[in-house]
Design a protein around this motif. Structure first.
Motif, PDB file in Angstrom:
ATOM      1  N   LEU A 193      22.995  39.086  81.020  1.00 46.43           N
ATOM      2  CA  LEU A 193      21.630  39.421  80.603  1.00 46.43           C
ATOM      3  C   LEU A 193      21.632  40.524  79.544  1.00 46.43           C
ATOM      4  CD1 LEU A 193      18.570  39.127  80.964  1.00 46.43           C
ATOM      5  CD2 LEU A 193      18.704  40.813  82.824  1.00 46.43           C
ATOM      6  N   ALA A 194      22.462  41.541  79.766  1.00 44.30           N
ATOM      7  CA  ALA A 194      22.537  42.639  78.795  1.00 44.30           C
ATOM      8  C   ALA A 194      23.022  42.133  77.435  1.00 44.30           C
ATOM      9  CB  ALA A 194      23.465  43.728  79.320  1.00 44.30           C
ATOM     10  N   HIS A 195      24.001  41.233  77.463  1.00 49.23           N
ATOM     11  CA  HIS A 195      24.487  40.671  76.194  1.00 49.23           C
ATOM     12  C   HIS A 195      23.429  39.803  75.534  1.00 49.23           C
ATOM     13  CE1 HIS A 195      26.569  37.531  73.777  1.00 49.23           C
ATOM     14  NE2 HIS A 195      27.146  38.595  73.277  1.00 49.23           N
ATOM     15  N   GLY A 196      22.658  39.089  76.357  1.00 45.49           N
ATOM     16  CA  GLY A 196      21.593  38.264  75.793  1.00 45.49           C
ATOM     17  C   GLY A 196      20.498  39.088  75.135  1.00 45.49           C
ATOM     18  N   LEU A 197      20.200  40.274  75.709  1.00 45.75           N
ATOM     19  CA  LEU A 197      19.157  41.136  75.154  1.00 45.75           C
ATOM     20  C   LEU A 197      19.646  41.921  73.939  1.00 45.75           C
ATOM     21  CD1 LEU A 197      17.627  42.501  78.487  1.00 45.75           C
ATOM     22  CD2 LEU A 197      16.657  40.770  76.966  1.00 45.75           C
ATOM     23  N   LEU A 198      20.909  42.316  73.974  1.00 47.47           N
ATOM     24  CA  LEU A 198      21.466  43.135  72.879  1.00 47.47           C
ATOM     25  C   LEU A 198      22.772  42.507  72.378  1.00 47.47           C
ATOM     26  CD1 LEU A 198      20.948  46.608  74.607  1.00 47.47           C
ATOM     27  CD2 LEU A 198      19.535  45.639  72.781  1.00 47.47           C
ATOM     28  N   PRO A 199      22.698  41.331  71.791  1.00 51.12           N
ATOM     29  CA  PRO A 199      23.932  40.624  71.398  1.00 51.12           C
ATOM     30  C   PRO A 199      24.755  41.360  70.340  1.00 51.12           C
ATOM     31  CG  PRO A 199      21.997  39.534  70.484  1.00 51.12           C
ATOM     32  CD  PRO A 199      21.478  40.592  71.424  1.00 51.12           C
TER      33      PRO A 199
END
Length: 257
Positions: A196-202
Motif C-alpha cells: 500500500l505504501a508503495h502504491g501511494l508513494l511509488p
C-alpha cells in the motif's frame, strides 16, 4: 552446516508427509491457468450470463500473451500469498508450543541452523509451487493466445518469487515468538502495508521490495528500462533481518543464558 542440511531433509520429508508438497503447487497451478482461461473464454462466459447488452462483446480484444502472463503472476499476490502464509505460520510456532524445539536444540543444532533449514525448506516449496504455476500458465497462454519468451517468463517469475519470499520470511520471523494465526496475520498485514505504501508513494519507495511485482510485469511487457538493484538489495536485507531475528527470538525464548 551438516546438521542444518539434515534438518532441511527432515523438513522436506515432513512437507511431503503433510501433503504441502502436493496441495500448495496444485493451488498455484490452478491460480496460474485461471487467468488465460478466463481471458480467452470471457466472451462465452458473458454470453452465458444472459445479461450482456447488444454490441458489448464486439469490441472485446484478447490481451497479448505477455500481458496475460503478467496478470497470471499477479494472481499470486493475494490468494497465493495467503496460502504461503498459512503454510509458514506453524513452522516455528508449532514446535515452540509443542516443546519439540527444545529437544531438537539439544542436538548439535544451533538456532540459526534451525531457522536456515526451515527457511530453505520454505524456499524450496515456493520455487516448486511458483515454477509449476508459471509453467502451467505459460502453457495455456501459448495454446490459446500466443507465444511467450520463456527466458523472460523465468526472469519475471523469479522477481515475483523474491517478493513472495519476503512475505514468507516475515511470517517465519513472527512465528518465532507469536502463535501461528497471529504470525500469519502480521506477516500478511506487513506485506499489505508495504504494498500500500508503495502504491501511494511509488517514486519515493521504488527501492523497497514492494516494487518487485511491478518490475516483474515490466520485464514481461518490456516497458522501458528496469532497475532491479534497489528492490532486490532491500529484499535481500529484509530476508536476512528476518532470519537473524527469528534465530535471536528462538535463542532468547528457548535457551537459557
Amino acid at each position: 552446516m551438516r546438521s542444518a542440511w539434515i534438518f532441511y531433509q527432515k523438513e522436506m520429508l515432513e512437507s511431503l508427509r503433510s501433503y504441502k508438497l502436493l496441495w500448495i503447487p496444485v493451488v498455484f497451478i490452478i491460480l496460474g491457468i485461471m487467468q488465460p482461461l478466463t481471458t480467452y473464454y470471457m466472451p462465452e462466459i458473458l454470453k452465458a450470463s444472459g445479461n450482456v447488452p447488444p454490441g458489448l462483446l464486439e469490441g472485446y480484444v484478447i490481451p497479448g500473451a505477455a500481458t496475460v502472463m503478467a496478470q497470471a503472476l499477479g494472481q499470486y499476490g493475494s490468494i497465493g500469498m495467503l496460502v504461503l502464509a498459512l503454510a509458514t505460520m506453524n513452522s516455528l510456532s508449532g514446535e515452540r508450543h509443542s516443546g519439540t524445539v527444545e529437544m531438537v536444540l539439544v542436538r548439535p543444532l544451533t538456532p540459526i541452523a534451525l531457522v536456515i533449514a526451515k527457511w530453505a525448506a520454505l524456499l524450496t516449496l515456493l520455487m516448486i509451487a511458483l515454477g509449476l504455476g508459471a509453467v502451467a500458465a505459460g502453457y495455456y497462454i501459448e495454446q490459446l493466445i500466443g507465444s511467450l519468451s520463456w527466458s523472460t517468463v523465468l526472469a519475471a517469475a523469479s522477481i515475483y518469487g523474491l517478493w513472495l519470499l519476503c512475505a514468507v520470511s516475515m511470517t517465519l520471523l513472527f512465528s518465532a515468538f507469536l502463535r501461528a494465526p497471529v504470525a500469519a496475520f502480521l506477516g500478511l498485514l506487513l506485506t499489505a502495508g508495504l504494498a500500500l505504501a508503495h502504491g501511494l508513494l511509488p517514486s519515493w519507495l521504488d527501492w523497497t521490495p514492494a516494487a518487485l511485482p511491478d518490475l516483474s510485469a515490466q520485464v514481461l511487457l518490456q516497458a522501458g528500462s528496469v532497475s532491479l538493484m534497489g528492490p532486490c538489495l532491500s529484499a535481500a536485507v529484509l530476508i536476512l533481518i528476518c532470519i537473524a531475528g527469528a534465530s535471536l527470538m528462538i535463542r532468547r525464548n528457548i535457551l537459557p543464558n
